[in-house]
Write a protein that holds these residues in place. Structure first.
Motif, mmCIF file in Angstrom:
data_model
loop_
_atom_site.group_PDB
_atom_site.id
_atom_site.type_symbol
_atom_site.label_atom_id
_atom_site.label_comp_id
_atom_site.label_asym_id
_atom_site.label_seq_id
_atom_site.Cartn_x
_atom_site.Cartn_y
_atom_site.Cartn_z
ATOM 1 N N ASP A 86 4.655 6.373 4.839
ATOM 2 C CA ASP A 86 3.575 5.562 4.271
ATOM 3 C C ASP A 86 3.954 4.075 4.209
ATOM 4 O O ASP A 86 3.076 3.206 4.279
ATOM 5 N N PRO A 193 3.182 9.218 -6.455
ATOM 6 C CA PRO A 193 2.660 8.314 -5.430
ATOM 7 C C PRO A 193 3.170 6.888 -5.649
ATOM 8 O O PRO A 193 3.645 6.575 -6.743
ATOM 9 N N ALA A 204 -5.633 -2.154 -4.644
ATOM 10 C CA ALA A 204 -5.415 -0.699 -4.688
ATOM 11 C C ALA A 204 -6.362 0.008 -3.714
ATOM 12 O O ALA A 204 -5.956 0.916 -2.990
ATOM 13 N N GLU A 205 -7.619 -0.453 -3.649
ATOM 14 C CA GLU A 205 -8.597 0.176 -2.754
ATOM 15 C C GLU A 205 -8.157 0.042 -1.296
ATOM 16 O O GLU A 205 -8.228 0.985 -0.510
ATOM 17 N N GLU A 208 -5.244 2.384 -0.711
ATOM 18 C CA GLU A 208 -5.611 3.802 -0.728
ATOM 19 C C GLU A 208 -6.326 4.222 0.552
ATOM 20 O O GLU A 208 -6.239 5.367 0.965
ATOM 21 N N GLU A 209 -6.990 3.264 1.218
ATOM 22 C CA GLU A 209 -7.608 3.595 2.503
ATOM 23 C C GLU A 209 -6.557 3.946 3.544
ATOM 24 O O GLU A 209 -6.819 4.671 4.494
ATOM 25 N N GLY A 212 -3.641 6.779 0.896
ATOM 26 C CA GLY A 212 -4.081 7.699 -0.168
ATOM 27 C C GLY A 212 -3.691 7.169 -1.537
ATOM 28 O O GLY A 212 -3.407 5.981 -1.695
ATOM 29 N N LYS A 213 -3.625 8.082 -2.491
ATOM 30 C CA LYS A 213 -3.461 7.720 -3.910
ATOM 31 C C LYS A 213 -2.300 6.746 -4.183
ATOM 32 O O LYS A 213 -1.170 6.958 -3.746
ATOM 33 N N VAL A 214 -2.593 5.663 -4.922
ATOM 34 C CA VAL A 214 -1.529 4.810 -5.486
ATOM 35 C C VAL A 214 -1.782 4.711 -6.992
ATOM 36 O O VAL A 214 -2.917 4.855 -7.449
ATOM 37 N N ARG A 215 -0.715 4.509 -7.731
ATOM 38 C CA ARG A 215 -0.839 4.375 -9.168
ATOM 39 C C ARG A 215 -0.719 2.892 -9.517
ATOM 40 O O ARG A 215 -0.123 2.126 -8.768
#
Ligand code: TXA
Ligand code: MG
Length: 330
Positions: A86, A193, A204-205, A208-209, A212-215
């Motif tokens: 990633d 994540p 973040a958006e 995530e594209e 995937g998930k990030v905190r």
């Protein structure tokens, strides 16, 4: 020490502009240079004494690690290990650009004072022709925090750097104002994540594209701050800063109230309120300039008028809440 300014202007491809800067960096000195986010104060990231000079010039606490700037993904991979797939996806999608990836550092890759003794390192490939040409001509990874005095707003123009570091560093490359104006997003890729330690223009958006998930740091409990810099005072002008909702008459009522107490008021806002003693623009690219302008006035207090749109901008709100030490005017 005399601080010299080299004006690079639009002719960013001319190697003559970088010759002296590269020589200084290669011989263990510091150079301030523009990036698309803010100006950085650079030194050879593999040279502990050069890195020490950064901390000394800024007055930076020793437990706050530095971001290392690289000229390519290949250079990043020479200094990091166990790089998750990633992280490679992020490099391909967002580099060059305002994204710092925290990765495991190879043993012995960097001196302790770059990473503040952590086993990880923050790596970023900046998206600015001057930063990239300087990196290319120097041929080394460059450690570079923002080029301000520790605690002050980050510099988004060569003049800001000169104001803070005149006489403390030998050279500033002047590339005009920074386009973005807020520091890079810092993403910890060693967590699952991945965790956003500092929000920035890479949202973040957007992340995530791609992965995937990030905190977002702060969600959930942790004992130690993963990004040590997060605990220090930041972006603080001389006068105290208060946030206030930019709603109906709230701002002008606050100004009137402060005037009855004999206080001068500076306001950062989208539309300047008439009653303010001083008024400066509020937007991500202008924030640090406006905070610095307040220091040129005799204001007693700074109000920052937050619209609904501002409130949705994680990077801007993160800097504002730090500048205000989380104080809201009431
Ligand atoms: O946009 C930027 O990132 C600018 C330009 C010059 O590239 N640089 C910058 O550096 O803002 P600085 O030093 O002001 O902020 C670095 C942030 C700090 O919050 C620090 O704690 C965090 O990155 N950081 C650096 N290395 C880290 C690591 N190994 N683990 C966690 N956080 C790290
Ligand atoms: Mg900084």
């Amino acid at each position: 020490m005399k601080t010299r300014i080299v004006e690079v202007g639009k002719d960013t491809g001319n190697p003559e502009h970088y010759r002296e800067a590269a020589e200084i960096l290669q011989s263990g000195g510091t150079v301030a240079f523009p990036t698309e986010t803010v100006y950085g104060l650079g030194a050879d990231a593999t040279d502990p004494e050069a890195v020490e000079a950064i901390y000394a010039a800024k007055g930076r606490p020793a437990d706050n690690p530095l971001i290392v700037h690289v000229d390519s993904k290949e250079m990043a991979l020479r200094y990091a290990k166990d790089v998750p797939a990633d992280a490679i996806r992020c490099m391909d999608a967002f580099w060059p650009g305002p994204l710092t990836l925290v990765l495991q550092a190879k043993e012995g890759a960097f001196p302790e004072n770059v990473t503040a003794g952590l086993p990880t390192v923050g790596l970023r490939m900046p998206d600015h022709p001057i930063a990239r040409n300087l990196l290319k001509q120097t041929g080394r990874p460059i450690a570079a925090p923002s080029a301000n005095l520790s605690g002050k707003p980050s510099p988004t123009a060569a003049g800001h750097v000169l104001h803070d570091l005149d006489g403390k560093i030998p050279l500033i490359l002047d590339g005009g104002p920074s386009i973005l104006g807020l520091e890079s997003t810092v993403l910890d890729m060693t967590a699952v994540p991945p965790v956003i330690l500092r929000p920035g223009s890479t949202t973040a958006e957007m992340l995530e594209e791609v992965i995937g998930k990030v905190r977002v740091s702060g969600e959930g409990k942790r004992n130690v701050p993963r990004s040590p810099g997060v605990k220090y005072t930041h972006y603080a002008p001389d006068a105290p800063v208060y946030l206030i909702e930019d709603k109906s008459k709230l701002v002008s009522l606050a100004i009137d109230h402060l005037h009855t107490k004999g206080k001068k008021v500076a306001v950062l806002s989208e539309t300047p309120p008439e009653a303010a003693d001083y008024s400066f623009p509020l937007s991500p690219d202008m924030l640090y300039t406006s905070l610095r302008m307040c220091d040129e006035t005799d204001t007693d207090l700074i109000l920052v008028a937050i619209t609904e749109a501002h409130a949705k901008d994680a990077a801007l709100m993160n800097r504002l809440e730090k500048a205000a030490d989380h104080k809201w005017f009431s």
